[in-house]
Design a protein around this motif. Structure first.
Motif, mmCIF file in Angstrom:
data_model
loop_
_atom_site.group_PDB
_atom_site.id
_atom_site.type_symbol
_atom_site.label_atom_id
_atom_site.label_comp_id
_atom_site.label_asym_id
_atom_site.label_seq_id
_atom_site.Cartn_x
_atom_site.Cartn_y
_atom_site.Cartn_z
ATOM 1 N N PHE A 165 2.784 -12.981 -4.715
ATOM 2 C CA PHE A 165 4.245 -12.832 -4.761
ATOM 3 C C PHE A 165 4.744 -11.715 -3.845
ATOM 4 O O PHE A 165 5.942 -11.406 -3.827
ATOM 5 N N ILE A 166 3.821 -11.087 -3.120
ATOM 6 C CA ILE A 166 4.203 -10.161 -2.042
ATOM 7 C C ILE A 166 4.119 -10.963 -0.746
ATOM 8 O O ILE A 166 3.036 -11.376 -0.337
ATOM 9 N N HIS A 167 5.235 -11.197 -0.112
ATOM 10 C CA HIS A 167 5.273 -12.132 1.012
ATOM 11 C C HIS A 167 5.154 -11.460 2.372
ATOM 12 O O HIS A 167 5.001 -12.135 3.388
ATOM 13 N N LYS A 168 5.207 -10.142 2.377
ATOM 14 C CA LYS A 168 5.093 -9.418 3.645
ATOM 15 C C LYS A 168 4.406 -8.086 3.396
ATOM 16 O O LYS A 168 4.713 -7.379 2.444
ATOM 17 N N LYS A 169 3.454 -7.766 4.261
ATOM 18 C CA LYS A 169 2.699 -6.528 4.086
ATOM 19 C C LYS A 169 3.634 -5.319 4.167
ATOM 20 O O LYS A 169 4.457 -5.206 5.073
ATOM 21 N N GLN A 170 3.473 -4.412 3.186
ATOM 22 C CA GLN A 170 4.279 -3.197 3.148
ATOM 23 C C GLN A 170 3.364 -1.991 2.985
ATOM 24 O O GLN A 170 2.575 -1.941 2.041
ATOM 25 N N ILE A 171 3.461 -1.042 3.917
ATOM 26 C CA ILE A 171 2.683 0.197 3.846
ATOM 27 C C ILE A 171 3.667 1.360 3.899
ATOM 28 O O ILE A 171 4.472 1.460 4.834
ATOM 29 N N THR A 172 3.634 2.215 2.903
ATOM 30 C CA THR A 172 4.605 3.299 2.826
ATOM 31 C C THR A 172 3.953 4.628 2.466
ATOM 32 O O THR A 172 2.961 4.655 1.732
ATOM 33 N N TRP A 180 0.852 -1.192 0.000
ATOM 34 C CA TRP A 180 0.000 0.000 0.000
ATOM 35 C C TRP A 180 0.887 1.241 0.000
ATOM 36 O O TRP A 180 1.539 1.549 0.996
ATOM 37 N N SER A 181 0.919 1.913 -1.132
ATOM 38 C CA SER A 181 1.622 3.192 -1.236
ATOM 39 C C SER A 181 0.577 4.296 -1.113
ATOM 40 O O SER A 181 -0.310 4.418 -1.958
ATOM 41 N N LYS A 182 0.686 5.115 -0.074
ATOM 42 C CA LYS A 182 -0.318 6.132 0.203
ATOM 43 C C LYS A 182 -0.093 7.429 -0.571
ATOM 44 O O LYS A 182 -0.984 8.266 -0.646
ATOM 45 N N ASN A 183 1.083 7.590 -1.118
ATOM 46 C CA ASN A 183 1.471 8.900 -1.639
ATOM 47 C C ASN A 183 1.949 8.817 -3.085
ATOM 48 O O ASN A 183 3.131 8.989 -3.376
ATOM 49 N N VAL A 184 1.029 8.540 -3.991
ATOM 50 C CA VAL A 184 1.353 8.458 -5.415
ATOM 51 C C VAL A 184 0.967 9.774 -6.079
ATOM 52 O O VAL A 184 -0.192 10.171 -6.062
ATOM 53 N N SER A 228 -2.861 13.120 -2.879
ATOM 54 C CA SER A 228 -2.248 12.057 -3.669
ATOM 55 C C SER A 228 -3.261 10.945 -3.875
ATOM 56 O O SER A 228 -4.301 10.898 -3.212
ATOM 57 N N THR A 229 -2.954 10.072 -4.800
ATOM 58 C CA THR A 229 -3.828 8.926 -5.026
ATOM 59 C C THR A 229 -3.154 7.687 -4.464
ATOM 60 O O THR A 229 -1.925 7.582 -4.480
ATOM 61 N N PRO A 230 -3.915 6.745 -3.901
ATOM 62 C CA PRO A 230 -3.296 5.549 -3.309
ATOM 63 C C PRO A 230 -3.038 4.469 -4.358
ATOM 64 O O PRO A 230 -3.649 4.455 -5.429
ATOM 65 N N LEU A 231 -2.129 3.571 -4.034
ATOM 66 C CA LEU A 231 -1.879 2.381 -4.838
ATOM 67 C C LEU A 231 -1.895 1.184 -3.896
ATOM 68 O O LEU A 231 -1.069 1.088 -2.982
ATOM 69 N N ILE A 232 -2.852 0.299 -4.090
ATOM 70 C CA ILE A 232 -2.992 -0.887 -3.241
ATOM 71 C C ILE A 232 -2.864 -2.109 -4.138
ATOM 72 O O ILE A 232 -3.601 -2.264 -5.114
ATOM 73 N N ILE A 233 -1.905 -2.981 -3.824
ATOM 74 C CA ILE A 233 -1.664 -4.173 -4.635
ATOM 75 C C ILE A 233 -1.728 -5.415 -3.755
ATOM 76 O O ILE A 233 -1.057 -5.484 -2.717
ATOM 77 N N TYR A 234 -2.522 -6.360 -4.173
ATOM 78 C CA TYR A 234 -2.521 -7.696 -3.571
ATOM 79 C C TYR A 234 -1.882 -8.650 -4.567
ATOM 80 O O TYR A 234 -2.204 -8.628 -5.767
ATOM 81 N N SER A 235 -0.962 -9.483 -4.110
ATOM 82 C CA SER A 235 -0.339 -10.463 -4.994
ATOM 83 C C SER A 235 0.224 -11.605 -4.165
ATOM 84 O O SER A 235 0.791 -11.382 -3.081
#
Length: 599
Positions: free
Chosen positions: A524-531, A319-323, A515-522
């Motif tokens: 191949f993402i093995h650990k939750k990342q919020i930035t 989850w990138s909050k600041n795109v 900003s607009t958010p970017l939320i990706i579920y996959s």
């Protein structure tokens, strides 16, 4: 000779011309000039909330570069007072400038850029959306009527049968006014040139590029026979009107094509996998939800419970909050293009209208079976031709609301490897909601904010079933799912109003972050990342192709970086990326490499 010149200017020589008429004419010239000047200043204040008064002693260079062009254009137009017999005709240019100012202001608030000649080629795009204009109007915009009212009063109380225009003396005064205005314009241009700054932007040859400060997205053009900067916020809204009119006349003769230089080809080469001839099958299916006008601050447990639950209950989340928004004249069309292709929009006009026949790299090109679910019709943003350009195999047009779009998605996602869903409810004026779907919001909340949050909540409720299916559906649980916005919507002025409300009533919305958010579920993402680290829309494409395992086999890398790779770096900064992308599109540079890759 001097005596002859004095006699020429002597008003007593013209018996029909009364001295009192000189006074009336002088007052009218001054009032007309002040009206034009005020219109330019008020417009700038409404757009940027600044008129640089204090800079007269803090930064005189900035002060004069700001005011001299506005003074010069006001003087230039005021010369018309001398040559027009019926002074009521003076209302016409003021009225045209007023209407243009309103149009510029609305367009700027919607797109963060100003109108240009290409904007008029997209007027049909407003079909069904004309009422969205009213959402962008502020009550204090009425102040722009003040200059016109001032002029009408001055004309009403003057003698409109003035005969001054017959006097050679007054004609000479008109000539002096024009000459003075041209001199001040040139002076203002020279002063403004000193305001240019050099940013840290170095191309592949080591050459440093020069950019304009700030807000400028336009280049250099010739006006009044001299080189000047077509920079509406630093010159005037009147200059913008004149320059756009000139551009409209030149538009039929403008060449769309562009040929890359050898240096530009070398700069572009770092963005391509030119030697690859391999094709790999993506490691997962891809579903993208392109959320209309989605802003980060609207994501809360109350407003978007399904998205928040989706983030909270899954570990395979980024989850990138600041795109940062990077759309330009194409707005929603640009947003779809950036996400789907990794290409940035052209400098002038909308890419989807100017270059729909080009070849573009595309996420959909990586999959055998792809579809688009879009509301409205395929004429909006030239969607039919752009879908073909992106290689999308099937278009589903939804005439209803977001509920209908997600109902369709729920029924067809298993049939397609790549699906792009475009939402509509949060498009201005935020009216495309099911009337039975409501959220309780404070009645003191600004109406626009309340309507926006209600529409965001509605779209969130529509996607609830799709998001909850991820836990039980093997197709979705092994797919890459992306939720992002096509662009942001609210300017500084209206977010300030939202912020004042939040402070007064203790609301927790962080409206300061536009900003607009970017939320990706996959999987191949093995650990939750919020930035909250600054990212760009151009980063979305390389992040996705890396996740699905096509970053080394697809011919196009994109201008951004893989946000999941901490060591990744962007090839160029944002300014350089915009410049190069504009040239790649205008030269249709992707065609050659795409053919090579496909074969």
């Amino acid at each position: 000779m001097f005596t002859s010149f004095i006699n020429f200017l002597n008003p007593n020589k013209y018996m029909h011309f009364k001295t009192s008429e000189y006074h009336k004419l002088a007052i009218l010239i001054v009032v007309f000039a002040v009206s034009i000047f005020l219109q330019c200043v008020i417009f700038h204040f409404q757009a940027f909330q600044a008129i640089l008064i204090s800079s007269i002693y803090k930064n005189p260079l900035a002060f004069w570069s700001f005011y001299l062009p506005k003074i010069s254009i006001a003087l230039f137009l005021s010369a018309a007072v001398v040559f027009i017999k019926n002074k009521y005709w003076l209302i016409v240019p003021c009225l045209i400038l007023l209407l243009w100012s309103f149009a510029e202001l609305i367009y700027f608030r919607a797109n963060s850029i100003f109108l240009d000649a290409y904007s008029f080629t997209m007027i049909g795009n407003m079909n069904g959306f004309w009422d969205s204009i009213f959402t962008l109007v502020r009550p204090n915009d009425l102040i722009m009527l003040l200059p016109l009212i001032l002029l009408i009063i001055a004309i009403r109380f003057s003698d409109t049968t003035l005969t001054a225009f017959k006097s050679r003396c007054v004609l000479a005064v008109g000539g002096v006014i024009v000459a003075l205005s041209i001199f001040l314009h040139i002076l203002g241009t020279l002063v403004f040139d000193k305001q240019l700054i050099v940013r840290d932007a170095t191309d592949i040859s080591g050459k440093t590029s020069r950019y304009y400060n700030p807000f400028s997205e336009n280049g250099i053009r010739t006006f009044w026979g001299f080189t000047c900067v077509n920079y509406i916020s630093q010159t005037s809204v009147a200059h913008g009107l004149i320059n756009t009119f000139i551009d409209l006349l030149e538009l039929p003769f403008n060449s769309e094509s562009y040929e890359l230089s050898d240096l530009e080809k070398k700069e572009a080469s770092v963005l391509f996998n030119e030697k690859t001839t391999l094709k790999s099958i993506p490691k997962s299916r891809l579903y993208i939800i392109l959320f209309e006008s989605f802003e980060y601050w609207a994501i809360t447990d109350y407003t978007t419970p399904n998205i928040m639950n989706f983030i909270r209950t899954h570990e395979n989340i980024f989850w990138s909050k600041n795109v940062k928004r990077q759309t330009r004249g194409g707005t929603s069309g640009d947003g779809q293009m950036i996400v789907n292709t990794g290409v940035l929009p052209i400098d002038k006009g909308a890419t989807c209208f100017r270059f729909p026949g080009n070849t573009y790299p595309s996420l959909s090109e990586l999959f055998e079976c792809s579809c688009l679910i879009i509301p409205g019709d395929l004429g909006c943003w030239n969607q039919k031709r752009m879908s073909d350009a992106y290689g999308i195999k099937q278009n589903f047009v939804i005439k209803g609301n977001d509920g209908d779009s997600f109902n369709l998605l729920d029924s067809v996602y298993s049939e397609y490897e790549y699906v792009l869903v475009v939402t509509i409810a949060s498009h201005t004026p935020f009216k495309w909601c099911d009337p039975n779907s409501t959220i309780s919001l404070n009645t003191h909340m600004p109406e626009v904010m309340r309507n926006y949050l209600r529409s965001v909540h509605y779209t969130d409720s529509c996607m609830g079933n799709f998001l909850s299916s991820i836990d039980t559906d093997s197709v979705l649980s092994n797919s890459t799912i992306v939720i992002t916005g096509d662009h942001t919507i609210f300017d500084t002025d209206i977010r300030s109003e939202f912020s004042n409300y939040c402070v007064s009533f203790g609301e927790q919305y962080n409206v300061s972050q536009n900003s607009t958010p970017l939320i990706i579920y996959s999987p191949f993402i093995h650990k939750k990342q919020i930035t909250n680290e600054q990212a760009y829309q151009m980063d979305i494409f390389p992040t996705i192709i890396s996740l699905i395992g096509c970053d080394s086999t697809y011919y196009w890398r994109g201008f951004g970086k893989d946000l999941l790779n901490p060591k990744a770096k962007r090839p160029y900064n944002e300014d350089k990326a915009f410049q190069l992308s504009d040239k790649l599109i205008r030269s249709d540079y992707f065609e050659r490499l795409a053919v090579k890759w496909k074969n």
